[in-house]
Design a protein around this motif. Structure first.
Motif, short mmCIF file in Angstrom:
data_model
loop_
_atom_site.label_atom_id
_atom_site.label_comp_id
_atom_site.label_asym_id
_atom_site.label_seq_id
_atom_site.Cartn_x
_atom_site.Cartn_y
_atom_site.Cartn_z
N THR A 128 0.82 -1.22 0.00
CA THR A 128 0.00 0.00 0.00
C THR A 128 0.85 1.26 0.00
O THR A 128 0.32 2.37 0.13
CB THR A 128 -1.00 0.07 1.19
OG1 THR A 128 -0.33 0.47 2.39
CG2 THR A 128 -1.72 -1.25 1.39
N TYR A 164 -7.78 2.71 0.46
CA TYR A 164 -7.34 2.85 1.84
C TYR A 164 -7.61 4.25 2.39
O TYR A 164 -7.01 4.67 3.38
CB TYR A 164 -5.84 2.52 1.96
CG TYR A 164 -5.51 1.19 1.34
CD1 TYR A 164 -5.90 0.00 1.96
CD2 TYR A 164 -4.83 1.12 0.13
CE1 TYR A 164 -5.62 -1.23 1.38
CE2 TYR A 164 -4.55 -0.11 -0.45
CZ TYR A 164 -4.95 -1.27 0.18
OH TYR A 164 -4.68 -2.50 -0.39
N ARG A 167 -8.27 4.94 6.12
CA ARG A 167 -7.20 4.75 7.09
C ARG A 167 -6.41 6.04 7.35
O ARG A 167 -5.58 6.09 8.26
CB ARG A 167 -6.25 3.65 6.60
CG ARG A 167 -6.96 2.32 6.37
CD ARG A 167 -5.97 1.27 5.90
NE ARG A 167 -5.05 0.91 6.97
CZ ARG A 167 -3.78 0.53 6.77
NH1 ARG A 167 -3.30 0.50 5.55
NH2 ARG A 167 -3.01 0.21 7.78
N LEU A 231 -0.61 -3.21 5.90
CA LEU A 231 -1.95 -3.52 6.39
C LEU A 231 -1.86 -4.15 7.77
O LEU A 231 -1.11 -5.10 7.98
CB LEU A 231 -2.65 -4.48 5.41
CG LEU A 231 -2.91 -3.91 4.01
CD1 LEU A 231 -3.44 -5.00 3.10
CD2 LEU A 231 -3.90 -2.76 4.09
#
Length: 232
Positions: A128, A164, A167, A231
């Motif tokens: 990511t 994402y 987050r 993650l």
């Protein structure tokens, strides 16, 4: 399938920048002596001494020189504008971002997700981590061509934007969930928003430093938002 797809620096862009701007410069140069003569009657207008000198120059060569200066000025502005426009070259092997004579190349095999975040093209890897975050210069009516360009070369495109996004958290000084090193870099980075071109370079460089520490940072309205790369 095309061997490559290029976004930005289109023929139309070049025609406008290298055609319209120089032409506008020539027209402006032609009228400069006449504008100067008109402006000398406005005593509040600045540079009156210079305007008076220009207004008295009625020779044909003066107009020619002004037009030449306007032409060269238009070409220079066109070159500067083109250099400041992001050029994205997409192939089956890589994506290259070119702006201000600086190139960022990302291999295709490292890209796991690609998407648009506002006007920024973002590429993520398997952890990511952001491999690239570049602001494109396409008009709103042309931006819809970006996703198909990536898909045509086999890149996994996310229509829903950043998977994402949830987050991300807004950074505050001495954020307790970040290590001291990351907080120090983000604190230094926060001071760069109002420093012009130097600040933009620092924001980019320090964003890379944050990434090396295992975090992704993005900006919105001069505020920083962060998330961990892995993650959890």
């Amino acid at each position: 399938m095309q061997s490559k797809t290029v976004i930005g620096h289109s023929v139309t862009d070049k025609a406008i920048l290298y055609g319209a701007l120089p032409l506008a410069g020539v027209v402006l140069g032609f009228f400069i002596p006449r504008i100067a003569d008109w402006a000398t009657g406005l005593r509040w207008f600045p540079w009156q001494r210079l305007l008076e000198v220009l207004a008295t120059w009625n020779s044909w060569w003066v107009g020619g020189v002004c037009m030449l200066i306007g032409l060269l000025g238009g070409l220079l502005l066109g070159a500067m504008a083109l250099d400041d426009t992001l050029k994205v070259t997409i192939t089956n092997e890589s994506v290259e971002f070119l702006k201000n004579e600086k190139t960022v190349a990302v291999p295709r095999n490292k890209v796991v997700t690609a998407f648009l975040d506002g006007k920024e093209i973002v590429l993520l890897d398997a952890t990511t981590r952001e491999l690239a975050r570049e602001k494109h210069d396409q008009l709103k009516s042309e931006a819809h061509k970006i996703p198909p360009a990536f898909r045509a070369h086999g890149y996994p495109w996310s229509d829903g934007g950043d998977p994402y996004e949830a987050r991300f958290r807004r950074w505050v000084e001495d954020e307790p969930e970040l290590p001291p090193g990351a907080n120090a870099v983000l604190k230094a980075r926060a001071k760069s928003f109002d420093d012009g071109d130097k600040g933009k370079a620092d924001l980019r460089e320090l964003r890379d430093e944050v990434a090396k520490l295992g975090y992704t940072v993005k900006d919105k309205d001069k505020k920083q938002y962060w998330r961990p790369n892995t993650l959890r």
